[in-house]
Design a protein around this motif. Structure first.
Motif, mmCIF file in Angstrom:
data_model
loop_
_atom_site.group_PDB
_atom_site.id
_atom_site.type_symbol
_atom_site.label_atom_id
_atom_site.label_comp_id
_atom_site.label_asym_id
_atom_site.label_seq_id
_atom_site.Cartn_x
_atom_site.Cartn_y
_atom_site.Cartn_z
ATOM 1 N N ASP A 160 34.728 -45.595 38.649
ATOM 2 C CA ASP A 160 35.600 -45.685 37.476
ATOM 3 C C ASP A 160 34.429 -45.010 36.169
ATOM 4 O O ASP A 160 34.749 -44.893 35.318
ATOM 5 C CB ASP A 160 35.193 -47.295 37.291
ATOM 6 C CG ASP A 160 34.369 -48.204 37.824
ATOM 7 O OD1 ASP A 160 33.811 -47.298 38.595
ATOM 8 O OD2 ASP A 160 33.869 -49.755 37.505
ATOM 9 N N THR B 84 34.884 -42.414 33.156
ATOM 10 C CA THR B 84 34.363 -42.270 31.858
ATOM 11 C C THR B 84 33.552 -41.933 31.538
ATOM 12 O O THR B 84 33.639 -41.110 29.949
ATOM 13 C CB THR B 84 34.099 -44.478 32.043
ATOM 14 O OG1 THR B 84 34.405 -44.766 32.766
ATOM 15 C CG2 THR B 84 34.754 -44.846 30.233
ATOM 16 N N ALA C 163 32.112 -46.392 24.262
ATOM 17 C CA ALA C 163 32.173 -45.891 25.578
ATOM 18 C C ALA C 163 30.439 -46.916 26.857
ATOM 19 O O ALA C 163 30.529 -46.556 27.735
ATOM 20 C CB ALA C 163 31.867 -44.867 25.642
ATOM 21 N N GLN D 155 31.022 -51.741 33.510
ATOM 22 C CA GLN D 155 30.708 -50.820 34.853
ATOM 23 C C GLN D 155 29.863 -51.139 35.792
ATOM 24 O O GLN D 155 30.126 -51.506 36.689
ATOM 25 C CB GLN D 155 31.306 -49.744 34.949
ATOM 26 C CG GLN D 155 32.891 -49.642 34.172
ATOM 27 C CD GLN D 155 33.018 -47.855 34.037
ATOM 28 O OE1 GLN D 155 32.204 -47.494 33.897
ATOM 29 N NE2 GLN D 155 34.764 -48.062 33.412
ATOM 30 N N ALA E 27 38.053 -49.707 30.107
ATOM 31 C CA ALA E 27 37.480 -48.852 30.634
ATOM 32 C C ALA E 27 38.901 -47.184 29.704
ATOM 33 O O ALA E 27 38.347 -46.240 29.210
ATOM 34 C CB ALA E 27 37.402 -48.201 31.821
ATOM 35 N N CYS F 168 38.571 -44.292 27.506
ATOM 36 C CA CYS F 168 38.907 -43.285 27.784
ATOM 37 C C CYS F 168 40.472 -42.317 26.951
ATOM 38 O O CYS F 168 39.934 -41.301 26.726
ATOM 39 C CB CYS F 168 39.887 -42.915 29.402
ATOM 40 S SG CYS F 168 37.955 -43.112 30.715
#
Lengths: 121, 726
Positions: free
Chosen positions: B61, B65, B94, B101, B116, B120
């Motif tokens: 993940d 990103t 971000a 995360q 996320a 993105c």
């Protein structure tokens, strides 16, 4: 005598993992945090192989390669690029700077050892 | 290998957190109108490093990103797109997502996959916006299109180098494009054009074989190298054009090392190879490069390059391939991690405690030794003085471990201010002064929350809206200044703004409404302090920022629990300055021990300006307000310590005792004691945690002889004397 490898990466986690993997396989490992540091250490220790990241602060891997190849000891020493950038341009630059080969991140420890054993046995 | 990886997780987490913080700092510093390339490079490198680590450790993940982040950043630093403020916003967002995360992988909370995905998408949109205007050449979708496009324009290409026609040769180049991405072919053409004139002779219906003609003065080796880098050497054939006099089979003569034999044997079969490629090994060697393995066997090495391109069809790789770092930054943050170690705070605290004990033991020993004859026990005495020096050095260096620059706290406010200002539609500039001022780590941690509250408060209540500011003749952009500096033994942290200032009338009215005991004759200082009362708020509207009146009282309590004080200065319409005064460290202080009767007190040395024995004539009595002493023309209130603590002193006449002149909070006072005993370093033991808070006492310590001495709260004593005078 165990072969010595200079592992260059500005990311501590990657660097330590590389070092851990290599040490586990019986290599001596010297770590450097960027190109400049690597160059200093390469001068101080005559290592058998250099494994370097490309994108680093202070001095990047390409500049390091270029400067290393100018040193008599490093003219014929394998220098591998360990990099996320697998594009052609990067490879061309790596080659032009005198890299022996390249290895793409994220790296697999087994493959790292495999590749290294191919160049320094 | 997964178990082996786990031991590096923690390093990766730490490193990523630092990188994210660095990234945020750079982002906030970034001037959208003239972005600093170094900053962009540093931000890119941070995203890049996190991506590399996340990929290695399998945190997909985060990889995704950071990858999107990296893609857009790369375009920015290469100048393919102008930096816009919404991009900075997206980057910050971000960064937050990646932080979440990261926390998720750390086992602290759960990252929201939707957030996320959203960021993105946003980043992707932003980076795609760039692509359309930046590229003048239409995006070519198929190999055939590339080839035909090349055909049309290649002839018009201007030769980049002066060519000596006599040495110019025409090469016929044939290679299999099987497994090569469009981008790879595109790049290849670009590279070849550097060498000379390229003519594309690929038949339109030919899908797997590219045929080119290259007219160049470069050596065959150059041509070979350019091609071999991208095309599998086994699938490549270069020949000097038959119309020329010399015909050479380049494949045979130009491979520089022992590999040529193997390669040659592979040429025939591989050109026609139609079998699918094995999975990419993710590595390769450059033929002929120094120290390349001599036993390159075709199946593994010579196929690497085209295999890499087949991987390039994968979307991620394609993006990575487009990351062509143009010029690398050589500066940014110098890496210093190699020369530092991480230790847990508990270990440091334990060390500090032990050193504290050592200081006490040393003081006890010194006291004992002082009873011995210095002539007979000369060595013992010199040994003791050396021990004292060493102890002091040790203590200083141990204390310095815990000192951290206040920038650790200040660095979070640009973000706070930025977010809040945009939420409130205000324009605010945050200035920080004295970021390198050092403060004990425990204080750094505790000061963050109160300071955040003050900054938010300044922004919400202090700084006016741009319209209002212009209406009252101020510049539209407000300024909040965070300033830290040392003053005496304290560190002062100020939060000041050039906003509306506090409204005395409003505060008084509000206080009356709440039934607080107020009157119109109160000094400004007293009025301002009302805002620290629980539940006090003069804001008309409750916003989600502030206005509920919860907080300022907590701020004050927090500061006081750290042994600090908080003061407000404010001028209506001009601005407000709130200053927090904190002790430098909580553990050890230099003090002067003074005697009153049979009691011993410690006065912190940094409050003392001088000590003197006054003559009787200098002492004056002010009716109802006690005594004052005249020191060089200045009248200072006399604080008799025996009166404060209700003790039986040896002397009651001021001129028979000693006056210690104290200076605190800009006020001076003379402390009347029986005698001065000596100067010590004392380890502060909290009286509050061991007993309870006592007015006029800030702590206690154990003296060399094992007795307990109280440490005076000098500032409180001086202030109480001022109130008596006024």
């Amino acid at each position: 005598m165990a072969k010595t490898i200079l592992a260059v990466d500005d990311s501590a986690s990657i660097r330590q993992m590389v070092a851990f993997t290599l040490k586990g396989a019986g290599y001596e490992v010297i770590e450097a945090v960027d190109g400049q540091d690597a160059l200093d250490k390469a001068n101080a220790y005559k290592v058998n192989l250099v494994l370097t990241d490309i994108n680093m602060p202070r001095m990047d891997g390409l500049k390091l390669l270029e400067l290393l190849r100018k040193l008599s000891h490093y003219k014929a020493i394998p220098i591998l690029m360990l990099t996320t950038e697998s594009g052609d341009e990067m490879k061309a630059k790596g080659r032009a700077a005198g890299a022996t080969g390249w290895l793409v991140k994220p790296f697999d420890p087994k493959r790292l050892l495999e590749v290294i054993s191919k160049v320094i046995g | 290998m997964s178990t082996d990886l786990e031991q590096f997780y923690e390093i990766f987490f730490e490193e990523s957190s630092e990188l994210l913080a660095d990234m945020e700092t750079c982002l906030l510093r970034l001037d959208v109108n003239s972005p600093d390339l170094e900053d962009l490079n540093a931000i890119f490198r941070a995203a890049h490093s996190i991506k590399g680590g996340a990929g290695t450790f399998g945190f997909t993940d985060m990889t995704e990103t950071t990858h999107m982040l990296e893609t857009l950043l790369d375009k920015l630093r290469k100048g393919e797109l102008e930096v816009r403020s919404e991009m900075v916003d997206a980057f910050l967002k971000a960064g937050d997502v990646i932080k979440e995360q990261l926390a998720g992988h750390r086992g602290e909370g759960q990252a929201d996959p939707a957030a996320a995905a959203a960021i993105c998408e946003e980043l992707k949109k932003l980076s795609e916006e760039v692509q359309a205007p930046a590229r003048e050449i239409p995006i070519i979708n198929t190999k055939a299109e590339i080839l035909s496009a090349e055909n049309e324009i290649a002839i018009d290409e201007i030769r980049p180098v002066l060519i000596d026609d006599s040495s110019e040769l025409t090469y016929c180049i044939e290679f299999s494009n099987d497994g090569m991405s469009n981008m790879a072919i595109e790049n290849l053409f670009a590279n070849l054009k550097q060498l000379g004139i390229v003519e594309n002779n690929t038949p339109k219906n030919e899908k797997e074989l590219c045929k080119l003609k290259l007219i160049t003065s470069n050596s065959e080796e150059d041509v070979w190298e350019t091609l071999a880098f991208v095309v599998d050497p086994a699938n490549l054939r270069i020949e000097v054009d038959s119309s020329d006099s010399v015909k050479v089979n380049v494949t045979e003569t130009r491979i520089p090392d022992a590999t040529h034999a193997d390669v040659e044997s592979l040429v025939e079969e591989d050109v026609c190879a139609t079998t699918p490629m094995p999975p990419a090994p993710g590595y390769g060697f450059f033929p002929g490069a120094p120290a390349a393995p001599k036993d390159i066997d075709g199946s593994e090495f010579n196929l690497n390059l085209p295999q890499q391109h087949s991987v390039s069809n994968n979307k991620n790789e394609l993006q990575a391939a487009s990351n062509k770092p143009s010029n690398k930054a050589n500066t940014a943050t110098p890496a210093n991690e190699a020369s530092s170690i991480r230790v847990s705070v508990e270990k440091v605290d334990q060390m500090i405690n032990l050193v504290g004990e050592l200081v006490i033991t040393q003081a006890m020993l010194a006291q004992t030794v002082s009873q011995f004859d210095p002539v007979v026990f000369e060595k013992l005495h010199s040994g003791m003085s050396q021990l004292e020096r060493n102890t002091r050095d040790l203590q200083e260096s141990v204390m310095s471990i815990r000192m951290m620059p206040i920038s650790f706290v200040f660095s979070r406010y640009p973000r706070v201010v930025r977010d809040l200002a945009s939420k409130l539609n205000k324009r605010v500039e945050l200035k920080t002064v004295g970021e390198s001022t050092e403060l004990d780590k425990s204080l750094i941690e505790k000061i963050a929350d109160p300071l955040t509250h003050l900054v938010r408060n300044s922004l919400d209540h202090g700084i006016e809206t741009p319209e209002r500011r212009i209406a009252v003749g101020k510049v539209a952009q407000g300024t909040i200044t965070l300033r830290a500096f040392h003053q005496g033994g304290s560190i002062v942290i100020e939060v000041s703004d050039d906003g509306a200032g506090l409204n005395r009338g409003k505060i008084l009215a509000k206080a009356r409404e709440r039934g607080l005991p107020v009157h119109d004759g109160m000094t400004d200082q007293e009025v301002w302090l009302l805002i620290f009362e629980a539940g006090f708020s003069t804001a008309e509207a409750v916003t989600d920022v502030s206005g509920r009146g919860v907080g300022m009282d907590v701020v004050k309590r927090n500061i006081q629990s750290m042994g600090g004080r908080i003061d407000i200065e404010s001028v209506f319409g001009v601005g407000t300055r709130i200053s927090i005064r904190l002790p430098l460290t909580l553990a050890i202080l230099d003090g002067l021990s003074v005697a009153v009767g049979d009691q011993m007190f410690i006065v912190p040395l940094n409050y003392i300006t001088e000590s003197l024995q006054p003559s009787a004539a200098d002492i004056k009595t002010v009716s109802g307000h006690g005594r004052v002493v005249q020191v060089r023309g200045e009248y200072l209130p006399v604080i008799a310590l025996y009166e404060v603590f209700n003790l039986r002193p040896n002397v009651t006449a001021v001129h028979e005792g000693i006056l210690v002149i104290l200076e605190a909070e800009g006020c001076k006072a003379a402390l009347f004691v029986d005698d001065l005993v000596g100067q010590h370093q004392v380890v502060i033991k909290s009286l509050e945690s061991n007993y309870r808070r006592v007015q006029g006492v800030s702590g206690a310590t154990i003296m060399g002889d094992g007795k307990v001495a109280l440490i005076l709260d000098t500032a409180a004593l001086v202030l109480s004397s001022q109130q008596e005078i006024v």
